[in-house]
Design a protein around this motif. Sequence first.
Motif, short mmCIF file in Angstrom:
data_model
loop_
_atom_site.label_atom_id
_atom_site.label_comp_id
_atom_site.label_asym_id
_atom_site.label_seq_id
_atom_site.Cartn_x
_atom_site.Cartn_y
_atom_site.Cartn_z
N GLU A 66 0.82 -1.21 0.00
CA GLU A 66 0.00 0.00 0.00
C GLU A 66 0.86 1.26 0.00
O GLU A 66 0.45 2.31 -0.51
CB GLU A 66 -0.92 0.00 1.22
CG GLU A 66 -1.96 1.10 1.20
CD GLU A 66 -2.83 1.10 2.44
OE1 GLU A 66 -3.72 1.97 2.52
OE2 GLU A 66 -2.62 0.26 3.33
N SER A 101 -6.95 -1.47 -11.71
CA SER A 101 -7.99 -1.50 -10.68
C SER A 101 -9.25 -0.80 -11.15
O SER A 101 -10.37 -1.28 -10.94
CB SER A 101 -7.45 -0.84 -9.40
OG SER A 101 -8.45 -0.77 -8.42
N SER A 105 -13.05 -2.21 -11.70
CA SER A 105 -14.17 -1.58 -11.00
C SER A 105 -15.21 -1.04 -11.97
O SER A 105 -16.40 -1.01 -11.68
CB SER A 105 -13.66 -0.45 -10.11
OG SER A 105 -12.80 -0.94 -9.12
N ARG A 119 -15.41 2.62 -4.94
CA ARG A 119 -14.42 1.59 -5.32
C ARG A 119 -13.68 1.99 -6.59
O ARG A 119 -12.49 1.71 -6.73
CB ARG A 119 -15.12 0.23 -5.53
CG ARG A 119 -15.40 -0.53 -4.26
CD ARG A 119 -15.74 -1.98 -4.56
NE ARG A 119 -16.90 -2.09 -5.44
CZ ARG A 119 -18.15 -2.21 -5.01
NH1 ARG A 119 -18.41 -2.20 -3.71
NH2 ARG A 119 -19.15 -2.30 -5.85
N MET A 122 -10.98 4.55 -5.42
CA MET A 122 -10.15 4.31 -4.24
C MET A 122 -8.66 4.15 -4.55
O MET A 122 -7.81 4.73 -3.90
CB MET A 122 -10.65 3.09 -3.46
CG MET A 122 -11.80 3.40 -2.54
SD MET A 122 -12.45 1.92 -1.74
CE MET A 122 -13.83 2.63 -0.83
N ARG A 126 -5.87 6.85 -3.21
CA ARG A 126 -4.91 6.42 -2.17
C ARG A 126 -3.53 7.01 -2.41
O ARG A 126 -2.73 7.12 -1.49
CB ARG A 126 -4.80 4.89 -2.14
CG ARG A 126 -5.80 4.21 -1.23
CD ARG A 126 -5.31 2.83 -0.84
NE ARG A 126 -5.12 1.97 -1.98
CZ ARG A 126 -6.03 1.12 -2.45
NH1 ARG A 126 -7.21 1.06 -1.88
NH2 ARG A 126 -5.76 0.35 -3.48
N THR A 221 -9.99 2.85 2.32
CA THR A 221 -10.97 1.88 1.81
C THR A 221 -12.38 2.20 2.32
O THR A 221 -13.29 1.39 2.16
CB THR A 221 -10.59 0.44 2.22
OG1 THR A 221 -10.50 0.38 3.66
CG2 THR A 221 -9.25 0.03 1.62
N GLN A 222 -12.54 3.37 2.93
CA GLN A 222 -13.84 3.78 3.46
C GLN A 222 -14.41 4.91 2.60
O GLN A 222 -13.67 5.60 1.91
CB GLN A 222 -13.70 4.26 4.91
CG GLN A 222 -13.04 3.27 5.85
CD GLN A 222 -13.81 1.97 5.96
OE1 GLN A 222 -15.03 1.98 6.13
NE2 GLN A 222 -13.10 0.84 5.85
N TYR A 223 -15.72 5.09 2.67
CA TYR A 223 -16.34 6.18 1.91
C TYR A 223 -17.58 6.66 2.65
O TYR A 223 -18.10 5.97 3.55
CB TYR A 223 -16.73 5.72 0.50
CG TYR A 223 -17.94 4.84 0.48
CD1 TYR A 223 -19.22 5.38 0.29
CD2 TYR A 223 -17.84 3.46 0.67
CE1 TYR A 223 -20.35 4.55 0.30
CE2 TYR A 223 -18.95 2.65 0.68
CZ TYR A 223 -20.20 3.20 0.50
OH TYR A 223 -21.32 2.40 0.52
#
Length: 237
Positions: A66, A101, A105, A119, A122, A126, A221-223
Amino acid sequence: MSRKKPLIHEMTESERPREKFELYGGDRMSDAELLALILRTGTRNLSAVALAEEILNLDIPGSGLEKLYHLSKKDLMEIHGIGNVKATEILALCELSVRLSRLKSRERLSFNSPASIARYYMAEFRSYRQEHLKMMLLDSKNHLIGERLISKGTVNASMAEPRDIFGEALRAGAVSIILIHNHPSGDTTPSSADLSVTQKILEAGELLGIHLLDHIIVAGTQYKSLKAEGYMKLQAL
């Protein structure tokens, strides 16, 4: 005193990253070993694997792989053994990862689902250390026809002027828009500025006939969907 990690030529053939990948495939390899394949070489005193471990242990946000999303070229080139070429290749790898990614998605992208939209962005968000406000442009059939970066830095009313936002939307022929931005702090709680900007755009859009469908905040990873949370309400005229 801990034993120095072996250089590549000191490893058995089945332990060397390239040979190990060919023998067993990538799923049997560590993150550092896979990154070492991109680096190809280490330094006189460090193997490519040990050099990869130094990158993954940098004191920056995230853990393990990450961290790659948060790396800058400056971060990389401060490590002995990482020059301009290696730094550029690693950053290119990160960008490819983000694009792959998003491709995955996009297949499940639904503009009625805040989770689906979150998603989609994200992986891209990041990698940002400051806030980025983006706008998704939709046509009359709710198809994505484009996206625009509205601002970089803390989201506030002066950086999200309705004339700029709706000027872009009109040029693209959009009939509705979705705002999405990141919180590098990791907290999805909307700030007073977030709420002020949302209300301003919501009301201006209703007057122009270009509807703001949602404003989504992403943090790691939150929204949080401001529409789902009940923040997007038109004032009675």
